[in-house]
Design a protein around this motif. Structure first.
Motif, PDB file in Angstrom:
ATOM      1  N   ARG A  22       0.853  -0.965   0.073  1.00  0.00           N
ATOM      2  CA  ARG A  22       0.006   0.002  -0.149  1.00  0.00           C
ATOM      3  C   ARG A  22       0.709   1.198  -0.136  1.00  0.00           C
ATOM      4  O   ARG A  22       1.766   1.113   0.843  1.00  0.00           O
ATOM      5  CB  ARG A  22      -0.831   0.405   0.999  1.00  0.00           C
ATOM      6  N   HIS A  23       0.375   2.554  -0.723  1.00  0.00           N
ATOM      7  CA  HIS A  23       1.414   3.463  -1.050  1.00  0.00           C
ATOM      8  C   HIS A  23       0.945   4.804   0.580  1.00  0.00           C
ATOM      9  O   HIS A  23       1.898   5.000   0.758  1.00  0.00           O
ATOM     10  CB  HIS A  23       1.116   4.377  -1.812  1.00  0.00           C
ATOM     11  N   ASP A  24       0.321   4.457   0.988  1.00  0.00           N
ATOM     12  CA  ASP A  24      -0.121   5.215   2.979  1.00  0.00           C
ATOM     13  C   ASP A  24       0.104   3.973   3.117  1.00  0.00           C
ATOM     14  O   ASP A  24      -0.624   4.740   4.993  1.00  0.00           O
ATOM     15  CB  ASP A  24      -1.496   5.629   2.410  1.00  0.00           C
ATOM     16  N   VAL A  25       0.717   3.106   3.545  1.00  0.00           N
ATOM     17  CA  VAL A  25       1.065   2.378   4.976  1.00  0.00           C
ATOM     18  C   VAL A  25       2.771   2.314   4.978  1.00  0.00           C
ATOM     19  O   VAL A  25       3.029   2.414   3.808  1.00  0.00           O
ATOM     20  CB  VAL A  25       0.883   0.892   5.089  1.00  0.00           C
ATOM     21  N   PRO A  26       3.549   2.880   6.034  1.00  0.00           N
ATOM     22  CA  PRO A  26       5.139   2.677   6.271  1.00  0.00           C
ATOM     23  C   PRO A  26       5.567   1.486   5.682  1.00  0.00           C
ATOM     24  O   PRO A  26       4.767  -0.045   6.219  1.00  0.00           O
ATOM     25  CB  PRO A  26       5.183   2.535   7.597  1.00  0.00           C
ATOM     26  N   ALA A  27       6.231   1.524   4.681  1.00  0.00           N
ATOM     27  CA  ALA A  27       6.599  -0.381   4.630  1.00  0.00           C
ATOM     28  C   ALA A  27       7.491  -0.687   5.089  1.00  0.00           C
ATOM     29  O   ALA A  27       7.543  -2.233   5.199  1.00  0.00           O
ATOM     30  CB  ALA A  27       8.394   0.460   2.792  1.00  0.00           C
ATOM     31  N   GLU A  28       7.689  -0.766   5.830  1.00  0.00           N
ATOM     32  CA  GLU A  28       8.693  -0.931   7.130  1.00  0.00           C
ATOM     33  C   GLU A  28       7.052  -2.013   8.111  1.00  0.00           C
ATOM     34  O   GLU A  28       7.579  -2.724   8.445  1.00  0.00           O
ATOM     35  CB  GLU A  28       9.265  -0.767   7.929  1.00  0.00           C
ATOM     36  N   ASN A  29       6.002  -1.407   7.952  1.00  0.00           N
ATOM     37  CA  ASN A  29       5.248  -2.289   8.785  1.00  0.00           C
ATOM     38  C   ASN A  29       5.032  -3.888   7.854  1.00  0.00           C
ATOM     39  O   ASN A  29       4.125  -4.701   8.516  1.00  0.00           O
ATOM     40  CB  ASN A  29       3.634  -1.751   8.211  1.00  0.00           C
ATOM     41  N   TYR A  30       5.798  -4.204   6.403  1.00  0.00           N
ATOM     42  CA  TYR A  30       5.660  -5.468   5.290  1.00  0.00           C
ATOM     43  C   TYR A  30       6.585  -6.004   6.119  1.00  0.00           C
ATOM     44  O   TYR A  30       6.670  -7.053   5.745  1.00  0.00           O
ATOM     45  CB  TYR A  30       5.233  -5.097   4.483  1.00  0.00           C
ATOM     46  N   LEU A  31       8.021  -5.726   6.964  1.00  0.00           N
ATOM     47  CA  LEU A  31       9.207  -6.684   6.549  1.00  0.00           C
ATOM     48  C   LEU A  31       8.498  -7.182   8.108  1.00  0.00           C
ATOM     49  O   LEU A  31       8.551  -7.325   8.878  1.00  0.00           O
ATOM     50  CB  LEU A  31      10.173  -5.064   7.588  1.00  0.00           C
ATOM     51  N   LEU A  32      10.023  -8.892   7.778  1.00  0.00           N
ATOM     52  CA  LEU A  32       9.389  -9.400   8.534  1.00  0.00           C
ATOM     53  C   LEU A  32      10.982  -9.381   8.694  1.00  0.00           C
ATOM     54  O   LEU A  32      12.565  -9.336   8.156  1.00  0.00           O
ATOM     55  CB  LEU A  32       8.993 -10.868   8.409  1.00  0.00           C
ATOM     56  N   ASN A  33      11.646 -10.032  10.027  1.00  0.00           N
ATOM     57  CA  ASN A  33      12.843 -10.279  10.491  1.00  0.00           C
ATOM     58  C   ASN A  33      13.154 -11.523  10.622  1.00  0.00           C
ATOM     59  O   ASN A  33      14.562 -11.699  10.334  1.00  0.00           O
ATOM     60  CB  ASN A  33      13.288  -9.821  12.305  1.00  0.00           C
ATOM     61  N   ASP A  34      12.938 -12.901  10.565  1.00  0.00           N
ATOM     62  CA  ASP A  34      12.742 -14.543  10.505  1.00  0.00           C
ATOM     63  C   ASP A  34      11.780 -15.031   9.524  1.00  0.00           C
ATOM     64  O   ASP A  34      10.103 -14.173   9.873  1.00  0.00           O
ATOM     65  CB  ASP A  34      12.336 -14.719  11.865  1.00  0.00           C
ATOM     66  N   ALA A  35      12.105 -15.833   8.097  1.00  0.00           N
ATOM     67  CA  ALA A  35      11.672 -16.110   7.587  1.00  0.00           C
ATOM     68  C   ALA A  35      10.426 -17.963   8.238  1.00  0.00           C
ATOM     69  O   ALA A  35      11.091 -18.238   8.985  1.00  0.00           O
ATOM     70  CB  ALA A  35      12.164 -16.286   6.351  1.00  0.00           C
ATOM     71  N   PRO A  36       9.676 -17.698   7.773  1.00  0.00           N
ATOM     72  CA  PRO A  36       9.274 -18.988   8.011  1.00  0.00           C
ATOM     73  C   PRO A  36       9.872 -20.029   7.782  1.00  0.00           C
ATOM     74  O   PRO A  36      10.263 -19.962   6.517  1.00  0.00           O
ATOM     75  CB  PRO A  36       7.777 -19.445   7.392  1.00  0.00           C
ATOM     76  N   LYS A  37      10.378 -20.798   9.023  1.00  0.00           N
ATOM     77  CA  LYS A  37      11.148 -22.118   7.887  1.00  0.00           C
ATOM     78  C   LYS A  37      10.897 -22.784   7.087  1.00  0.00           C
ATOM     79  O   LYS A  37      11.833 -23.555   6.637  1.00  0.00           O
ATOM     80  CB  LYS A  37      11.807 -22.391   9.814  1.00  0.00           C
ATOM     81  N   TYR A  38      10.013 -23.069   6.410  1.00  0.00           N
ATOM     82  CA  TYR A  38       8.985 -24.082   5.479  1.00  0.00           C
ATOM     83  C   TYR A  38       9.459 -22.951   4.729  1.00  0.00           C
ATOM     84  O   TYR A  38       9.570 -23.978   3.885  1.00  0.00           O
ATOM     85  CB  TYR A  38       7.674 -24.541   5.510  1.00  0.00           C
ATOM     86  N   LEU A  39       9.275 -21.769   4.515  1.00  0.00           N
ATOM     87  CA  LEU A  39      10.382 -21.107   3.388  1.00  0.00           C
ATOM     88  C   LEU A  39      11.602 -21.164   2.857  1.00  0.00           C
ATOM     89  O   LEU A  39      12.200 -21.144   3.436  1.00  0.00           O
ATOM     90  CB  LEU A  39       9.876 -19.629   3.506  1.00  0.00           C
ATOM     91  N   ILE A  40      11.558 -21.673   1.356  1.00  0.00           N
ATOM     92  CA  ILE A  40      12.814 -22.398   1.170  1.00  0.00           C
ATOM     93  C   ILE A  40      13.487 -21.285   0.232  1.00  0.00           C
ATOM     94  O   ILE A  40      12.579 -21.345  -0.891  1.00  0.00           O
ATOM     95  CB  ILE A  40      12.628 -23.525   0.852  1.00  0.00           C
ATOM     96  N   ASP A  41      14.698 -20.771  -0.239  1.00  0.00           N
ATOM     97  CA  ASP A  41      15.135 -19.885  -1.209  1.00  0.00           C
ATOM     98  C   ASP A  41      15.877 -21.067  -2.606  1.00  0.00           C
ATOM     99  O   ASP A  41      16.479 -21.877  -2.082  1.00  0.00           O
ATOM    100  CB  ASP A  41      16.136 -19.162  -0.914  1.00  0.00           C
ATOM    101  N   LEU A  42      15.550 -21.258  -3.418  1.00  0.00           N
ATOM    102  CA  LEU A  42      15.780 -21.302  -4.465  1.00  0.00           C
ATOM    103  C   LEU A  42      17.569 -21.423  -5.636  1.00  0.00           C
ATOM    104  O   LEU A  42      17.664 -20.308  -4.886  1.00  0.00           O
ATOM    105  CB  LEU A  42      14.958 -21.566  -5.894  1.00  0.00           C
ATOM    106  N   PRO A  43      17.687 -22.542  -5.988  1.00  0.00           N
ATOM    107  CA  PRO A  43      19.289 -21.548  -6.356  1.00  0.00           C
ATOM    108  C   PRO A  43      19.419 -21.048  -7.466  1.00  0.00           C
ATOM    109  O   PRO A  43      20.084 -19.614  -6.836  1.00  0.00           O
ATOM    110  CB  PRO A  43      19.757 -23.033  -7.271  1.00  0.00           C
ATOM    111  N   HIS A  44      18.288 -20.465  -8.081  1.00  0.00           N
ATOM    112  CA  HIS A  44      18.577 -19.135  -8.484  1.00  0.00           C
ATOM    113  C   HIS A  44      17.565 -17.929  -8.481  1.00  0.00           C
ATOM    114  O   HIS A  44      18.349 -17.552  -8.331  1.00  0.00           O
ATOM    115  CB  HIS A  44      18.153 -19.542 -10.355  1.00  0.00           C
ATOM    116  N   GLU A  45      16.509 -18.547  -8.577  1.00  0.00           N
ATOM    117  CA  GLU A  45      15.941 -17.583  -7.659  1.00  0.00           C
ATOM    118  C   GLU A  45      14.634 -18.016  -7.142  1.00  0.00           C
ATOM    119  O   GLU A  45      13.926 -19.083  -7.850  1.00  0.00           O
ATOM    120  CB  GLU A  45      15.243 -15.892  -9.316  1.00  0.00           C
TER     121      GLU A  45
END
Length: 263
Positions: A22-45
């Motif tokens: 949203r353009h009317d909400v501070p961007a930091e409200n969406y930020l997370l410090n810790d990812a869910p552990k089941y979220l996996i980064d793939l090799p390329h993207e």
């Protein structure tokens, strides 16, 4: 910038997603410090989701090359990819679809099955897999979506240059449609929207869409593509009123189970 590169970025934005805010909400409200552990980064993207001690599910278009032998970091450990299984109804678009009117490309994306399974060479013991959502009553439910790709806002759209920061964000939306192989939701304009209303941007295809039941997460969807119309050269990702398409996990439960049980 060369025309072919502009075209590539345009197509990649349509079919690869992260968090537009949203353009009317501070961007930091969406930020997370810790990812869910089941979220996996793939090799390329892009991302995958741990759904079994030895299996990760993702969207097929994140499989850019042969990933066998590559490693995934899950929790604090690294696990080698033993094999990749792409759904037989997945296809890559032909060159003829990547220019001019977007309508044929949209029909092509809607008709394919954008899902793949990754088998690990050894089981994961330190991370709890997320459960699959097997019901077909997704419409009207609030989903939480995670991503580390490009950001932006609904007024200006996606800013591709932000993708390299790989900041973890979350957003929420409400499932508008649950038909055949797809879940859909719309990035609505404020003020009458969710506090963390959001949309996908480039760089996080395959990221999980989660429904919580009694505080337990269930995997309901995988980020896949955005609907667009007009000429492809005019496409701008992540604007308000854009509709997102996510792989509907409940439609693929049987295929997932069949692959896992036979391997």
């Amino acid at each position: 910038m060369k025309a072919w590169l502009l075209l590539f970025l345009c197509i990649f934005s349509i079919a690869s997603h992260a968090v537009i805010k949203r353009h009317d909400v501070p961007a930091e409200n969406y930020l997370l410090n810790d990812a869910p552990k089941y979220l996996i980064d793939l090799p390329h993207e892009g991302h995958g989701v741990l759904i079994n001690e030895q299996w990760v599910v993702t969207v097929a278009h994140t499989i850019f090359y042969d990933y066998r032998g590559k490693e995934l970091k899950i929790g604090l450990n690294h696990y080698q990819i033993e094999n990749v299984f792409i759904h037989p109804e997945f296809k890559k678009p032909s060159k003829s679809l990547l220019s001019g009117d977007l309508a044929p490309l949209m029909s092509f994306l809607k008709a394919r099955s954008d899902i793949a399974l990754i088998k690990l060479s050894s089981p994961v013991s330190s991370v709890q897999p997320v459960s699959l959502y097997k019901n077909t009553n997704e419409a009207g439910k609030v989903i939480t979506v995670f991503g580390k790709g490009a950001t932006g806002d609904g007024l200006k759209g996606e800013v591709l240059e932000t993708k390299s920061s790989k900041q973890l964000n979350q957003f929420q939306n409400i499932v508008d449609g649950a038909q055949a192989n797809w879940l859909t939701f719309k990035f609505d304009k404020p003020p009458n929207v969710l506090a963390l209303e959001g949309m996908h941007g480039s760089g996080d295809s395959g990221g999980p869409s989660i429904i919580y039941r009694e505080n337990k997460p269930f995997l309901v969807g995988l980020s896949s593509w955005q609907f667009a119309y007009g000429d492809i050269s005019d496409f701008k990702a992540g604007l308000y009123d854009t509709t997102a398409y996510q792989v509907r996990v409940s439609s693929y439960v049987n295929w997932i189970m069949e692959i896992m049980h036979h391997e």
